[in-house]
Design an enzyme around this catalytic site. Structure first.
Site, PDB file in Angstrom:
ATOM      1  N   ARG A  29      96.927   3.990  70.779  1.00  0.00           N
ATOM      2  CA  ARG A  29      95.534   3.486  71.361  1.00  0.00           C
ATOM      3  C   ARG A  29      95.594   2.470  72.021  1.00  0.00           C
ATOM      4  NH1 ARG A  29      89.733   4.699  70.620  1.00  0.00           N
ATOM      5  NH2 ARG A  29      88.732   2.741  69.911  1.00  0.00           N
ATOM      6  N   ILE A  55      85.105   2.579  75.100  1.00  0.00           N
ATOM      7  CA  ILE A  55      86.340   3.816  74.758  1.00  0.00           C
ATOM      8  C   ILE A  55      85.774   3.932  73.288  1.00  0.00           C
ATOM      9  CG2 ILE A  55      87.754   1.900  74.394  1.00  0.00           C
ATOM     10  CD1 ILE A  55      90.201   3.647  74.080  1.00  0.00           C
ATOM     11  N   SER A  56      85.749   5.219  72.893  1.00  0.00           N
ATOM     12  CA  SER A  56      84.877   5.596  71.653  1.00  0.00           C
ATOM     13  C   SER A  56      85.733   5.118  70.510  1.00  0.00           C
ATOM     14  CB  SER A  56      84.811   7.243  71.819  1.00  0.00           C
ATOM     15  OG  SER A  56      84.183   7.789  72.836  1.00  0.00           O
ATOM     16  N   GLN A  57      84.787   4.873  69.519  1.00  0.00           N
ATOM     17  CA  GLN A  57      85.372   4.765  68.043  1.00  0.00           C
ATOM     18  C   GLN A  57      86.622   5.799  67.735  1.00  0.00           C
ATOM     19  OE1 GLN A  57      82.422   5.145  65.235  1.00  0.00           O
ATOM     20  NE2 GLN A  57      83.193   4.157  63.777  1.00  0.00           N
TER      21      GLN A  57
END
Ligand code: SAH
Length: 202
Positions: A29, A55-57
């Protein structure tokens, strides 16, 4: 042993698909997070990108992937490339991933991020509410920005039995294409940036 965050953020909250858990372990990530946010790459949160996007969880990325029920042979469309992170996780789970982003600069950075991390994903610039007709049909479609209703072109670009995971306002839902029409199931409450039609000015 998977990293501790995978257990705490994903498994204990109901991510059970072992392929999804393994993909979340494999994708770095930090390679998709802007330099200034790198220390927080594995935080239990969405992180800021440029152009007011996020940026999504990790949990939301995993939940979207799990709802797509991928086995490895599928062709998948990712709408709202952003950093490229969701596209990378999908690339671990499916045979082919096409991703579309409306902001040129984000698409360019995502292409670099994906190539540097070793993922072969085609990133298009365009309005993802229209899908990618020349690559359709798709076995699964993941949308990372919230709409008021299901964009019809996306539904139409699904194979019979295909799944579309998208936020409708503040609810993440999975829509399955069946011979009797669309079947929708609620997955989770979630906050997403808005899905915008058309391309940015300039
Ligand atoms: N999946 C991304 C999340 C990015 S946030 C990641 O893992 O980093 C959602 C993205 O959707 C933003 O980059 C935004 O620019 C993009 N977006 C919004 N409306 C869009 C549209 N109509 N077509 C394509 N991308 C869109």
């Amino acid at each position: 042993m998977p990293p501790e965050w995978v257990d705490r953020q994903l498994r204990r909250r109901g991510i059970r698909d072992e392929r999804v858990l393994a993909a979340m372990v494999r994708v770095p990530r930090e390679a998709f997070v802007p330099a200034e946010a790198r220390a927080a790459a594995y935080a239990d949160a969405a992180l800021a990108l440029s152009h007011g996007q996020t940026i999504s969880q990790p949990f939301i990325v995993a939940l979207i992937c799990q709802a797509l029920e991928l086995q490895g042979e599928e062709r998948v469309l990712d709408v709202g490339t952003g950093s490229g992170y969701q596209a990378a996780v999908l690339a671990e789970l499916a045979a082919e991933v096409v991703s579309i982003e409306r902001i040129l600069e984000l698409a360019a950075t995502a292409r670099e991020n994906l190539a540097a991390a070793g993922y072969d994903v085609e990133v298009r610039v365009g309005d993802g509410t229209l899908g990618v007709p020349d690559r359709a049909p798709f076995d699964g479609i993941a949308v990372a920005a919230a709409a008021a209703e299901v964009p019809q072109p996306l539904y139409e670009q699904l194979v019979p039995g295909g799944r579309l995971v998208l936020p409708i306002e503040d609810s993440l839902v999975v829509v399955t294409r069946t011979d009797r029409g669309a079947r929708a199931r609620f997955l989770s409450a979630a906050r997403f940036v808005p899905l915008r039609s058309g391309l940015p000015d300039g």
